[in-house]
Write an enzyme that holds these catalytic residues in place. Structure first.
Site, short mmCIF file in Angstrom:
data_model
loop_
_atom_site.label_atom_id
_atom_site.label_comp_id
_atom_site.label_asym_id
_atom_site.label_seq_id
_atom_site.Cartn_x
_atom_site.Cartn_y
_atom_site.Cartn_z
N ASN A 1 -9.92 -0.23 0.06
CA ASN A 1 -8.45 -0.16 0.06
C ASN A 1 -7.93 -0.70 -1.27
OD1 ASN A 1 -5.72 -0.49 0.45
ND2 ASN A 1 -5.89 -1.38 2.49
N CYS B 1 0.81 -1.22 0.00
CA CYS B 1 0.00 0.00 0.00
C CYS B 1 0.85 1.28 0.00
CB CYS B 1 -0.94 0.02 1.21
SG CYS B 1 -1.97 -1.44 1.32
N HIS C 1 -3.20 7.28 2.45
CA HIS C 1 -3.60 5.96 1.94
C HIS C 1 -4.97 5.65 2.52
CE1 HIS C 1 -3.94 1.80 1.17
NE2 HIS C 1 -3.63 1.40 2.39
O1 UT7 Z 1 -3.53 -1.02 3.95
C1 UT7 Z 1 -2.96 -1.02 5.21
C2 UT7 Z 1 -3.32 -2.19 5.99
N1 UT7 Z 1 -4.65 -2.40 6.40
C3 UT7 Z 1 -5.23 -1.72 7.41
O2 UT7 Z 1 -4.80 -0.66 7.78
C4 UT7 Z 1 -6.40 -2.34 8.10
C5 UT7 Z 1 -6.22 -2.25 9.58
N2 UT7 Z 1 -7.28 -2.83 10.37
C6 UT7 Z 1 -8.57 -2.44 10.33
O3 UT7 Z 1 -8.95 -1.61 9.55
C7 UT7 Z 1 -9.53 -3.03 11.36
O4 UT7 Z 1 -8.78 -3.70 12.34
C8 UT7 Z 1 -10.59 -3.97 10.76
C9 UT7 Z 1 -11.58 -3.16 9.93
C10 UT7 Z 1 -9.93 -5.03 9.90
C11 UT7 Z 1 -11.36 -4.66 11.88
O5 UT7 Z 1 -11.96 -3.71 12.73
P1 UT7 Z 1 -11.87 -3.86 14.31
O6 UT7 Z 1 -12.64 -2.76 14.89
O7 UT7 Z 1 -10.40 -3.93 14.63
O8 UT7 Z 1 -12.62 -5.20 14.56
P2 UT7 Z 1 -12.09 -6.55 15.23
O9 UT7 Z 1 -11.07 -7.18 14.36
O10 UT7 Z 1 -11.73 -6.25 16.62
O11 UT7 Z 1 -13.39 -7.44 15.20
C12 UT7 Z 1 -14.53 -7.11 15.94
C13 UT7 Z 1 -15.59 -8.16 15.69
C14 UT7 Z 1 -15.10 -9.58 15.77
O12 UT7 Z 1 -16.12 -10.33 16.38
P3 UT7 Z 1 -16.00 -10.79 17.92
O13 UT7 Z 1 -14.74 -11.62 17.96
O14 UT7 Z 1 -15.89 -9.52 18.70
O15 UT7 Z 1 -17.24 -11.55 18.13
C15 UT7 Z 1 -14.99 -10.01 14.32
O16 UT7 Z 1 -15.17 -11.38 14.14
O17 UT7 Z 1 -16.10 -7.98 14.35
C16 UT7 Z 1 -16.11 -9.25 13.69
N3 UT7 Z 1 -15.91 -9.01 12.27
C17 UT7 Z 1 -16.94 -8.79 11.43
N4 UT7 Z 1 -18.27 -8.71 11.65
C18 UT7 Z 1 -19.04 -8.44 10.58
C19 UT7 Z 1 -14.76 -8.98 11.58
N5 UT7 Z 1 -15.02 -8.73 10.28
C20 UT7 Z 1 -16.37 -8.62 10.18
C21 UT7 Z 1 -17.23 -8.34 9.09
N6 UT7 Z 1 -18.55 -8.25 9.36
N7 UT7 Z 1 -16.78 -8.12 7.85
#
Ligand code: UT7
Length: 336
Positions: A291, A114, A261
């Site tokens: 992204n 990225c 980005h």
């Molecule tokens: O390009 C550079 C690199 N990429 C990034 O910069 C991305 C960096 N990370 C992020 O943007 C975020 O961490 C995410 C968007 C990927 C995830 O958001 P989060 O607020 O960190 O959520 P989380 O990983 O803590 O997950 C929260 C909950 C989980 O459920 P439980 O374990 O709390 O029951 C996940 O299983 O959300 C669940 N979850 C989803 N639910 C519905 C994860 N993906 C999804 C989804 N839909 N697509």
């Protein structure tokens, strides 16, 4: 003669097919509300069958050439930042060169995921200042949909396809003001496992018959520890923004436009907040195309440019964080 690198043309391209959050919700266990709230994304564009990263790159590049009012024959180097090349080799840059009708001048790919465009701008700027090239076509192009695991809701909602491009020109400092002010780049490979798409080569051993019908590109898929990437992205982007400003003696309040980005709206907002930058002066396109990796910064630049936002003398701050981890920032004084 001392020269500075000016942006003289800008272009962008997004594939026709749009995949909305609603449609995605019929494919994996997710919802429009979750995706919007956690990422800011509402839709992404997806390549059509047979459409390659080089096709996306060539489309954005042609728009940038037209915008600059020059042709491919006026270019003397072509760089493509991509993490989704058409093939292992030759470079996507050489294929884009061919598709644009160019010949002879050097063309190569840059891999910093990225951060590829930010790395590419720094690299092109250094080479142009040294007098090596007069006009460089710098492209960020990606078909991220091809390396996404479409059954993994943690990652498949985050990515999209697209391309952006700029034409760069080395101009004598005493004839025109502005251009690239400078860049800061970083990488720390100890974090490589937190965000990756492991490509398992065929494992061809000497003496073994290889089945060339097996599509090697099909085995790579993005794996990410989202939370950890998120935390590091916010931290390192905050640091690198401060570092590039300090290095070039520019105050936070002097920055007119933040071109980040586009990974997650919460990361973008965190950097803007750290810089005390009103959000209306930050490029925001992640909602429209998710992204797009190396294409994201030039697409964001193109988005504001097409709206006529930049005025001569404006200071633009470009920044990105990527797998590797690799991150960086560029400062540009708008001169077009
Ligand atoms: O390009 C550079 C690199 N990429 C990034 O910069 C991305 C960096 N990370 C992020 O943007 C975020 O961490 C995410 C968007 C990927 C995830 O958001 P989060 O607020 O960190 O959520 P989380 O990983 O803590 O997950 C929260 C909950 C989980 O459920 P439980 O374990 O709390 O029951 C996940 O299983 O959300 C669940 N979850 C989803 N639910 C519905 C994860 N993906 C999804 C989804 N839909 N697509």
């Amino acid at each position: 003669m001392s020269v500075q690198t000016h942006i003289i043309g800008v272009g962008g391209y997004l594939p026709e097919r749009i995949l909305s959050n609603e449609e995605l919700s019929t494919m994996v266990d997710t919802s429009d509300a979750w995706i919007r709230e956690r990422t800011g994304i509402t839709q992404r564009h997806i390549v059509s069958e047979g459409q390659q990263t080089s096709d996306l790159g060539a489309a954005a590049a042609q728009q940038a050439l037209d915008d600059a009012g020059i042709s491919i024959h006026d270019i003397d180097a072509l760089l493509v930042a991509t993490t989704t090349p058409d093939m292992i080799f030759p470079s996507t840059a050489s294929i884009v060169q061919y598709k644009l009708g160019g010949k002879g001048f050097p063309a190569w790919d840059i891999q910093a995921v990225c951060s590829g465009f930010v790395y590419g701008l720094a690299q092109a700027d250094g080479m142009m200042r040294s007098g090596m090239f007069k006009r460089v076509l710098l492209i960020g192009a990606e078909s991220m949909s091809r390396i996404v695991d479409w059954t993994d809701r943690n990652t498949c909602v985050l990515f999209g396809d697209g391309s952006g491009a700029v034409v760069l020109e080395a101009v004598a400092t005493d004839s025109k003001e502005g251009g690239v002010i400078g860049s800061v780049l970083h990488c720390d490979g100890s974090y490589r496992h937190l965000l990756m798409a492991e490509h398992r080569y065929g494992g061809n051993a000497p003496g073994e018959k290889v089945d060339f019908r097996v599509d090697a590109a099909g085995v790579a898929a993005i794996e990410m520890k989202g939370n950890e990437v998120f935390r590091m992205a916010v931290k390192k982007l905050g640091e690198v923004v401060g570092e590039v400003l300090e290095k070039h003696g520019i105050k936070q309040s002097d920055v007119d436009w933040l071109i980040p980005h586009q990974a997650n709206i919460r990361i973008l907002k965190a950097t803007a907040k750290k810089m005390k930058m009103p959000e209306e002066y930050m490029a925001l396109t992640v909602d429209q195309h998710a992204n797009t990796s190396a294409a994201s910064v030039p697409l964001a630049l193109n988005h504001l440019y097409r709206q006529g936002k930049f005025k001569t003398g404006n200071i633009l701050l470009l920044e990105a964080f990527a797998g590797g981890f690799a991150w960086g920032a560029n400062l540009v004084r708008w001169s077009k």
